[in-house]
Design a protein around this motif. Structure first.
Motif, PDB file in Angstrom:
ATOM      1  N   VAL A 182     -29.014  43.554  -6.967  1.00  0.00           N
ATOM      2  CA  VAL A 182     -29.527  43.995  -5.653  1.00  0.00           C
ATOM      3  C   VAL A 182     -30.455  42.904  -5.105  1.00  0.00           C
ATOM      4  O   VAL A 182     -31.615  42.781  -5.503  1.00  0.00           O
ATOM      5  N   PHE A 183     -29.907  42.080  -4.222  1.00  0.00           N
ATOM      6  CA  PHE A 183     -30.690  40.996  -3.620  1.00  0.00           C
ATOM      7  C   PHE A 183     -30.459  41.033  -2.115  1.00  0.00           C
ATOM      8  O   PHE A 183     -29.354  40.766  -1.655  1.00  0.00           O
ATOM      9  N   TYR A 184     -31.463  41.398  -1.377  1.00  0.00           N
ATOM     10  CA  TYR A 184     -31.334  41.494   0.077  1.00  0.00           C
ATOM     11  C   TYR A 184     -32.467  40.713   0.746  1.00  0.00           C
ATOM     12  O   TYR A 184     -33.486  40.420   0.134  1.00  0.00           O
ATOM     13  N   LYS A 185     -32.236  40.403   2.022  1.00  0.00           N
ATOM     14  CA  LYS A 185     -33.254  39.676   2.783  1.00  0.00           C
ATOM     15  C   LYS A 185     -34.392  40.622   3.140  1.00  0.00           C
ATOM     16  O   LYS A 185     -34.139  41.712   3.648  1.00  0.00           O
ATOM     17  N   ASN A 186     -35.586  40.208   2.874  1.00  0.00           N
ATOM     18  CA  ASN A 186     -36.749  40.972   3.317  1.00  0.00           C
ATOM     19  C   ASN A 186     -37.512  40.096   4.301  1.00  0.00           C
ATOM     20  O   ASN A 186     -38.427  39.375   3.925  1.00  0.00           O
ATOM     21  N   GLU A 187     -37.070  40.130   5.557  1.00  0.00           N
ATOM     22  CA  GLU A 187     -37.644  39.207   6.536  1.00  0.00           C
ATOM     23  C   GLU A 187     -39.065  39.617   6.889  1.00  0.00           C
ATOM     24  O   GLU A 187     -39.327  40.781   7.172  1.00  0.00           O
ATOM     25  N   SER A 188     -39.976  38.632   6.817  1.00  0.00           N
ATOM     26  CA  SER A 188     -41.393  38.903   7.063  1.00  0.00           C
ATOM     27  C   SER A 188     -42.046  37.589   7.478  1.00  0.00           C
ATOM     28  O   SER A 188     -41.365  36.563   7.604  1.00  0.00           O
ATOM     29  N   PHE A 189     -43.362  37.601   7.604  1.00  0.00           N
ATOM     30  CA  PHE A 189     -44.030  36.349   7.984  1.00  0.00           C
ATOM     31  C   PHE A 189     -43.898  35.293   6.882  1.00  0.00           C
ATOM     32  O   PHE A 189     -44.021  34.108   7.113  1.00  0.00           O
ATOM     33  N   PHE A 190     -43.564  35.729   5.645  1.00  0.00           N
ATOM     34  CA  PHE A 190     -43.359  34.776   4.543  1.00  0.00           C
ATOM     35  C   PHE A 190     -42.177  33.837   4.826  1.00  0.00           C
ATOM     36  O   PHE A 190     -42.105  32.759   4.262  1.00  0.00           O
ATOM     37  N   GLY A 209     -41.606  32.086   7.303  1.00  0.00           N
ATOM     38  CA  GLY A 209     -42.106  30.842   7.900  1.00  0.00           C
ATOM     39  C   GLY A 209     -42.505  29.820   6.852  1.00  0.00           C
ATOM     40  O   GLY A 209     -42.559  28.624   7.131  1.00  0.00           O
ATOM     41  N   TYR A 210     -42.810  30.280   5.641  1.00  0.00           N
ATOM     42  CA  TYR A 210     -43.216  29.365   4.561  1.00  0.00           C
ATOM     43  C   TYR A 210     -42.110  29.204   3.514  1.00  0.00           C
ATOM     44  O   TYR A 210     -42.320  28.580   2.482  1.00  0.00           O
ATOM     45  N   CYS A 211     -40.949  29.799   3.783  1.00  0.00           N
ATOM     46  CA  CYS A 211     -39.919  29.855   2.740  1.00  0.00           C
ATOM     47  C   CYS A 211     -39.117  28.558   2.697  1.00  0.00           C
ATOM     48  O   CYS A 211     -38.571  28.114   3.711  1.00  0.00           O
ATOM     49  N   GLU A 212     -39.015  27.983   1.515  1.00  0.00           N
ATOM     50  CA  GLU A 212     -38.280  26.722   1.354  1.00  0.00           C
ATOM     51  C   GLU A 212     -36.764  26.916   1.475  1.00  0.00           C
ATOM     52  O   GLU A 212     -36.012  25.956   1.546  1.00  0.00           O
ATOM     53  N   HIS A 213     -36.308  28.187   1.506  1.00  0.00           N
ATOM     54  CA  HIS A 213     -34.873  28.464   1.624  1.00  0.00           C
ATOM     55  C   HIS A 213     -34.507  28.941   3.035  1.00  0.00           C
ATOM     56  O   HIS A 213     -33.413  29.466   3.235  1.00  0.00           O
ATOM     57  N   LEU A 214     -35.429  28.773   3.985  1.00  0.00           N
ATOM     58  CA  LEU A 214     -35.229  29.324   5.333  1.00  0.00           C
ATOM     59  C   LEU A 214     -33.895  28.891   5.954  1.00  0.00           C
ATOM     60  O   LEU A 214     -33.122  29.730   6.427  1.00  0.00           O
ATOM     61  N   ASP A 215     -33.596  27.592   5.922  1.00  0.00           N
ATOM     62  CA  ASP A 215     -32.349  27.102   6.549  1.00  0.00           C
ATOM     63  C   ASP A 215     -31.133  27.755   5.916  1.00  0.00           C
ATOM     64  O   ASP A 215     -30.236  28.259   6.589  1.00  0.00           O
ATOM     65  N   ARG A 216     -31.117  27.717   4.594  1.00  0.00           N
ATOM     66  CA  ARG A 216     -29.989  28.291   3.836  1.00  0.00           C
ATOM     67  C   ARG A 216     -29.854  29.784   4.157  1.00  0.00           C
ATOM     68  O   ARG A 216     -28.768  30.301   4.368  1.00  0.00           O
ATOM     69  N   CYS A 217     -30.989  30.442   4.200  1.00  0.00           N
ATOM     70  CA  CYS A 217     -31.004  31.896   4.398  1.00  0.00           C
ATOM     71  C   CYS A 217     -30.497  32.270   5.791  1.00  0.00           C
ATOM     72  O   CYS A 217     -29.761  33.236   5.947  1.00  0.00           O
ATOM     73  N   GLN A 218     -30.891  31.472   6.799  1.00  0.00           N
ATOM     74  CA  GLN A 218     -30.473  31.800   8.167  1.00  0.00           C
ATOM     75  C   GLN A 218     -28.958  31.695   8.325  1.00  0.00           C
ATOM     76  O   GLN A 218     -28.368  32.382   9.140  1.00  0.00           O
ATOM     77  N   LYS A 219     -28.334  30.814   7.512  1.00  0.00           N
ATOM     78  CA  LYS A 219     -26.871  30.653   7.615  1.00  0.00           C
ATOM     79  C   LYS A 219     -26.126  31.670   6.760  1.00  0.00           C
ATOM     80  O   LYS A 219     -24.911  31.811   6.883  1.00  0.00           O
ATOM     81  N   ALA A 220     -26.851  32.356   5.878  1.00  0.00           N
ATOM     82  CA  ALA A 220     -26.175  33.254   4.930  1.00  0.00           C
ATOM     83  C   ALA A 220     -26.391  34.709   5.308  1.00  0.00           C
ATOM     84  O   ALA A 220     -27.380  35.053   5.973  1.00  0.00           O
ATOM     85  N   SER A 221     -25.474  35.554   4.843  1.00  0.00           N
ATOM     86  CA  SER A 221     -25.727  36.981   4.969  1.00  0.00           C
ATOM     87  C   SER A 221     -26.470  37.423   3.706  1.00  0.00           C
ATOM     88  O   SER A 221     -26.546  36.673   2.736  1.00  0.00           O
ATOM     89  N   SER A 222     -26.967  38.647   3.690  1.00  0.00           N
ATOM     90  CA  SER A 222     -27.638  39.153   2.493  1.00  0.00           C
ATOM     91  C   SER A 222     -26.671  39.130   1.327  1.00  0.00           C
ATOM     92  O   SER A 222     -25.481  39.417   1.496  1.00  0.00           O
ATOM     93  N   VAL A 223     -27.186  38.765   0.141  1.00  0.00           N
ATOM     94  CA  VAL A 223     -26.350  38.780  -1.041  1.00  0.00           C
ATOM     95  C   VAL A 223     -25.904  40.221  -1.303  1.00  0.00           C
ATOM     96  O   VAL A 223     -24.774  40.501  -1.623  1.00  0.00           O
ATOM     97  N   GLN A 224     -26.829  41.145  -1.138  1.00  0.00           N
ATOM     98  CA  GLN A 224     -26.469  42.564  -1.217  1.00  0.00           C
ATOM     99  C   GLN A 224     -27.548  43.372  -0.508  1.00  0.00           C
ATOM    100  O   GLN A 224     -28.723  43.103  -0.671  1.00  0.00           O
TER     101      GLN A 224
END
Ligand code: SF4
Length: 257
Positions: free
Chosen positions: A230-238, A240-255
């Motif tokens: 169970v791995f889903y996106k939890n979008e928050s103010f964090f 902005g500091y996330c080193e995976h932001l680019d990758r995450c924006q192009k991906a859908s939630s893993v689950q």
């Protein structure tokens, strides 16, 4: 239970609670990510405090200059081990770090009576079939546990309350390994935005005020979710500091949850 590292730790729980998808990138995919200069400085500070306190336990004399030299050496040598994003110029980060260490020696060190330093402990969690692991910064002879933090500002009540799970885990690890002796759980926070006006905050709570059942509840929830994928996106103010932001924006939630 199937965990990427074969055990659970406070850092893993904290990351999963911030964002399960970030946990997935970090621990399942093992995608290397740079650290920022503040995190790096925290690592150097910890390494210096560890060296200083272990030397004290060994009864070896240390001068202020010798400790500052350890800081300089670690600040250089640890740069080889990490990919660091320098938000501030490295010379300014070094100056801030030296000021932190001077403050530690002047305001904190004399009050510490160390018994164990950077003690790595591991226990099996009954009923969950998983290993819990942690490295405790400091156990003193009065059987108090301390975790050192370096940051830019004083911790708020909310931040303190949200962080105490770490100390409950450390208390549990220590007592399962050595017996029920822990008295106090402390955060020692050294903070300043730059190299001047360094302050520290001591947060101390009675060890028996904490609920081990609650800790088990959190560990069960997080480890069961990780094991079930169970791995889903939890979008928050964090984000902005996330080193995976680019990758995450192009991906859908893993689950999704
Ligand atoms: S960018 Fe936000 S949602 Fe995406 S992994 Fe990072 S923290 Fe999670």
């Amino acid at each position: 239970m199937n965990l990427p590292r074969g055990y659970i730790s406070y850092n893993q729980v904290k990351l999963y609670q911030i964002c399960p998808q970030k946990y997935y990138y970090t621990y399942v995919e093992k995608i290397p990510a740079p650290i920022n200069d503040k995190v790096f400085l925290g690592m150097v500070f910890h390494a210096v405090a560890e060296h200083f306190l272990k030397e004290r336990i060994a009864g070896r004399e240390q001068t202020k200059d010798s400790v500052l030299q350890v800081f300089d050496d670690k600040f250089l040598s640890l740069q080889d081990d990490y990919d660091i994003v320098w938000v501030m110029p490295s010379a300014d980060v070094e100056k801030r770090g030296l000021a932190f260490v001077k403050h530690f020696l002047r305001e904190i060190a004399n009050a510490i009576d160390p018994l164990m330093v950077e003690e790595e402990l591991e226990v099996e969690l009954p009923g969950l079939g998983i290993k819990l692991k942690g490295i405790i910064d400091l156990v003193e002879k009065d059987f108090s546990i301390t975790d050192f933090k370096t940051t830019t500002t004083k911790w708020t009540k909310e931040k303190i309350n949200n962080s105490y799970l770490q100390m409950v885990i450390y208390k549990y690890l220590f007592e399962k390994s050595f017996g029920d002796v822990i008295t106090q759980l402390k955060f020692r926070i050294v903070y300043a935005k730059g190299a001047s006006n360094i302050r520290n905050q001591l947060v101390s709570r009675n060890a028996c005020d904490f609920d081990i059942d609650k800790m088990f509840g959190v560990l069960k929830y997080v480890t069961e979710n990780i094991s079930s994928g169970v791995f889903y996106k939890n979008e928050s103010f964090f984000c902005g500091y996330c080193e995976h932001l680019d990758r995450c924006q192009k991906a859908s939630s893993v689950q999704t949850p």
